[in-house]
Design a protein around this motif. Structure first.
Motif, PDB file in Angstrom:
ATOM      1  N   PRO A  14       0.775  -1.467  -0.077  1.00  0.00           N
ATOM      2  CA  PRO A  14       0.071   0.181   0.004  1.00  0.00           C
ATOM      3  C   PRO A  14       0.898   1.183   0.064  1.00  0.00           C
ATOM      4  CG  PRO A  14      -0.886  -1.381   1.600  1.00  0.00           C
ATOM      5  CD  PRO A  14       0.617  -1.869   1.101  1.00  0.00           C
ATOM      6  N   THR A  57      -9.304  -5.894   3.601  1.00  0.00           N
ATOM      7  CA  THR A  57      -8.335  -5.084   3.378  1.00  0.00           C
ATOM      8  C   THR A  57      -7.967  -4.160   4.219  1.00  0.00           C
ATOM      9  OG1 THR A  57      -7.020  -3.884   1.476  1.00  0.00           O
ATOM     10  CG2 THR A  57      -9.348  -3.242   1.944  1.00  0.00           C
ATOM     11  N   GLU A 112      -6.374   1.024   1.580  1.00  0.00           N
ATOM     12  CA  GLU A 112      -6.626   0.424   0.393  1.00  0.00           C
ATOM     13  C   GLU A 112      -7.940   0.385  -0.048  1.00  0.00           C
ATOM     14  OE1 GLU A 112      -4.091  -1.703  -2.019  1.00  0.00           O
ATOM     15  OE2 GLU A 112      -3.336   0.439  -1.247  1.00  0.00           O
ATOM     16  N   ARG A 171      -2.066  -5.217  -2.699  1.00  0.00           N
ATOM     17  CA  ARG A 171      -2.432  -4.806  -3.870  1.00  0.00           C
ATOM     18  C   ARG A 171      -3.006  -5.716  -5.021  1.00  0.00           C
ATOM     19  NH1 ARG A 171      -1.676   0.487  -5.805  1.00  0.00           N
ATOM     20  NH2 ARG A 171      -1.931   0.787  -3.371  1.00  0.00           N
TER      21      ARG A 171
END
Length: 247
Positions: free
Chosen positions: A44, A223, A227, A206
């Motif tokens: 991130p 998450t 994000e 990601r």
């Protein structure tokens, strides 16, 4: 592209898990002809360093008269730590998402034993939490951890063996049972059932975001909060006028 499945995004049901980023410089800025610095980090932080790097390069040039090149490497936090330790990934600066990942460098002699005390807050500059990102108007009614075991539901979360995001999602799921009085065996059963709903155990945060938001896989994404905010804010990832974040 996001397609038929009622695209993004609202965020619901934040958990109590807290994570910190730890930063440590493991080598001085190189003095070679290229003046290149390799920054190995976790998923991130891509946008963070894209914003910081030009400022640092400019300040370094004014101070030294030399132009510095910065090379970024990103991936799952635990995977990045292992690549540095093995020598697969050279590094001048390492920023990782888990205390244990940074401490693994200390155990192999890469950094000083007192590294946690060299920066404020035990070398944890900030914290985050694990949240649920759901599609559109939340058609599956996902509001809490037990909802993730609904028949046919697909959960997107990174692999806890390679990802800090994945580890904290795992621990949050575990705590969702123990904090409600569950016995030692109950969280094991819950975790086992939960990962049967995970179609793609991505390496890092990601990759999981791409799987959920761009490949349109899954009904809920576990998450980091930052994000999730990125997914909601990006126009190509959202078809709703206003996203809502509930804590």
């Amino acid at each position: 592209m996001i397609n038929r499945r009622g695209t993004l995004l609202n965020i619901v049901a934040a958990t109590a898990a807290i994570a910190g980023l730890s930063l440590i410089v493991i080598a001085n800025i190189p003095k070679g002809a290229e003046n290149k610095l390799v920054n190995v980090s976790y998923d991130p932080t891509r946008e963070l360093y894209q914003a910081i790097n030009p400022l640092f390069i400019d300040a370094y040039a004014k101070q030294t008269g030399h132009h510095l090149m910065i090379e970024q490497s990103h991936g799952g936090s635990s995977r990045q730590a292992r690549k540095v330790i093995s020598g697969e990934q050279p590094a001048d600066v390492v920023t990782l998402g888990l205390f244990t990942d940074v401490d693994a460098l200390r155990k192999r002699g890469f950094i000083a034993a007192d590294w946690p005390d060299r920066l404020p807050n035990h070398s944890n500059p900030y914290s985050s939490t694990i949240v649920f990102v759901v599609r559109g108007d939340n058609p599956n009614g996902i509001k809490d951890w037990p909802d993730l075991l609904k028949p046919g539901l697909e959960v997107v979360t990174p692999d806890p063996r390679t990802s800090g995001n994945g580890k904290f999602a795992f621990l949050s799921a575990w705590a969702s049972v123990t904090t409600r009085g569950g016995s030692e065996d109950e969280p094991r059963a819950f975790i086992s059932a939960l990962y049967e709903h995970v179609p793609v155990p991505d390496e890092g945060a990601r990759g999981a975001a791409t799987t959920f938001a761009l490949q349109d896989i899954g009904d809920v994404h576990l998450t980091w909060e930052n994000e999730a905010l990125r997914e909601v804010a990006r126009p190509r990832m959202a078809s709703i006028p206003t996203a809502e974040i509930n804590h």
